[in-house]
Design an enzyme around this catalytic site. Structure first.
Site, mmCIF file in Angstrom:
data_model
loop_
_atom_site.group_PDB
_atom_site.id
_atom_site.type_symbol
_atom_site.label_atom_id
_atom_site.label_comp_id
_atom_site.label_asym_id
_atom_site.label_seq_id
_atom_site.Cartn_x
_atom_site.Cartn_y
_atom_site.Cartn_z
ATOM 1 N N ASP A 1 -5.466 4.298 10.290
ATOM 2 C CA ASP A 1 -4.639 3.379 9.510
ATOM 3 C C ASP A 1 -3.241 3.315 10.158
ATOM 4 O OD1 ASP A 1 -4.622 6.132 8.691
ATOM 5 O OD2 ASP A 1 -3.552 5.585 6.871
ATOM 6 N N GLU B 1 2.763 14.300 16.721
ATOM 7 C CA GLU B 1 1.492 13.764 16.210
ATOM 8 C C GLU B 1 0.775 12.879 17.216
ATOM 9 O OE1 GLU B 1 0.268 10.691 12.592
ATOM 10 O OE2 GLU B 1 2.353 10.915 13.247
#
Length: 325
Positions: free
Chosen positions: A97, A281
């Site tokens: 997403d 990340e």
């Protein structure tokens, strides 16, 4: 895990494996028919094959992005709000997403249609789960259940080959079962069939060529080939997708290319760590001088999958160096 800890671990976790599988396959036997080909996360295809999609039972704005979701839905005039909310939430269930994988128009989030799509990675993962269940029931001496899951895995593998292989692209892709056609978006989700050894050698060779030609960048492999401003698209690279790509290539003997991906990813991780003192990340694999970006929130520091994949790759390097001494 069973490779490292033995078959007993399959029995130890059999209940959890079965519960996970039952969650994804709910309604496959009782609710699907030619007249009703979809139910939640299961989809019946033209010739009776059953594959999976992402889904969410609550067609409403996400609590964490309520304002953004309402504003997006207000832009869209050609679809019911409930459908758009469900497609947004289904994309979140995927973990990607957001990505152009889920869009009809790669540059336009409002074209999201996740629940029309049979994702290649999701179905490869469920193939592997069916294999694990077959192995677990064999260890349990339940030959009937083991055969059942062997057959389910074989059917899914055939369906993935039929609907997920794009001969023109030479790559595994997501399939739009409403349009009855591949989505056309090339992404590293297409490496999952190689990771789980579902591909034929000739297919794997075409995939490897595409990876080397289009996906391989200075800092690793890029998530998709589309620059959209979404975080699961170019120029971003994600640690789990590097690992899947490296292992998938190794499974079919493309070790030199796998090593190149590994070396590039390690170099990028180390460069960012030297410059910032942290792991992050996601990374910009196209320009090692720039940070990753896109998405709905700033790049997060740390992150378990980044740390874990890098540690594993560094351990491989260390072991290789020891063997050459």
């Amino acid at each position: 895990m069973a490779d490292e800890k033995g078959d007993q671990v399959l029995l130890d976790f059999l209940d959890q494996l079965q519960k996970e599988y039952d969650f994804w396959m709910e309604g496959a036997k009782s609710r699907l028919s030619a007249e009703q080909p979809t139910h939640r996360r299961v989809v019946r295809l033209q010739e009776g094959e059953v594959l999976n999609r992402y889904w969410d039972d609550r067609p409403a704005p996400r609590p964490e992005s309520y304002k953004e979701d309402v504003e997006l839905v207000n832009e869209i005039k050609d679809r019911p709000a409930e459908r758009v909310y469900r497609d947004i939430r289904a994309a979140c269930e995927s973990g990607w997403d957001f990505s152009s994988r889920w869009f009809k128009d790669a540059q336009y989030l409002a074209s999201i249609h996740t629940t029309d799509i049979l994702p290649i990675d999701q179905n490869a993962l469920l193939y592997h789960l069916e294999q694990l269940l077959a192995d677990a029931y064999r260890v349990k001496k339940d030959s009937s259940r083991a055969q059942q899951y062997d057959e389910l895995a074989a059917r899914r593998k055939a369906a993935v080959a039929k609907y997920g292989w794009d001969e023109k692209a030479g790559f595994f892709v997501d399939y739009d079962f409403v349009a009855q056609a591949p989505t056309g978006v090339l992404s590293l989700a297409g490496m999952f069939p190689l990771f789980f050894k579902m591909a034929e050698p000739a297919q794997a060779e075409q995939v490897a060529r595409r990876i080397e030609k289009d996906f391989l960048k200075a800092g690793g492999v890029v998530s998709t080939l589309n620059h959209t401003g979404q975080q699961w698209d170019a120029p971003n690279g994600w640690a789990p997708l590097q690992w899947v790509t490296i292992q998938g290539l190794r499974n079919y003997g493309f070790t030199e290319l796998a090593d190149k991906v590994r070396q590039n990813w390690i170099a990028l991780n180390e460069k960012v760590y030297r410059n910032t003192g942290k792991m992050v990340e996601k990374y910009n694999v196209e320009d090692m001088g720039l940070e990753a970006g896109g998405g709905e929130y700033p790049v997060q520091d740390g992150f378990g999958w980044t740390n874990g994949v890098l540690l594993k790759l560094l351990m491989e390097t260390s072991t290789s160096e020891e063997k050459t001494k």
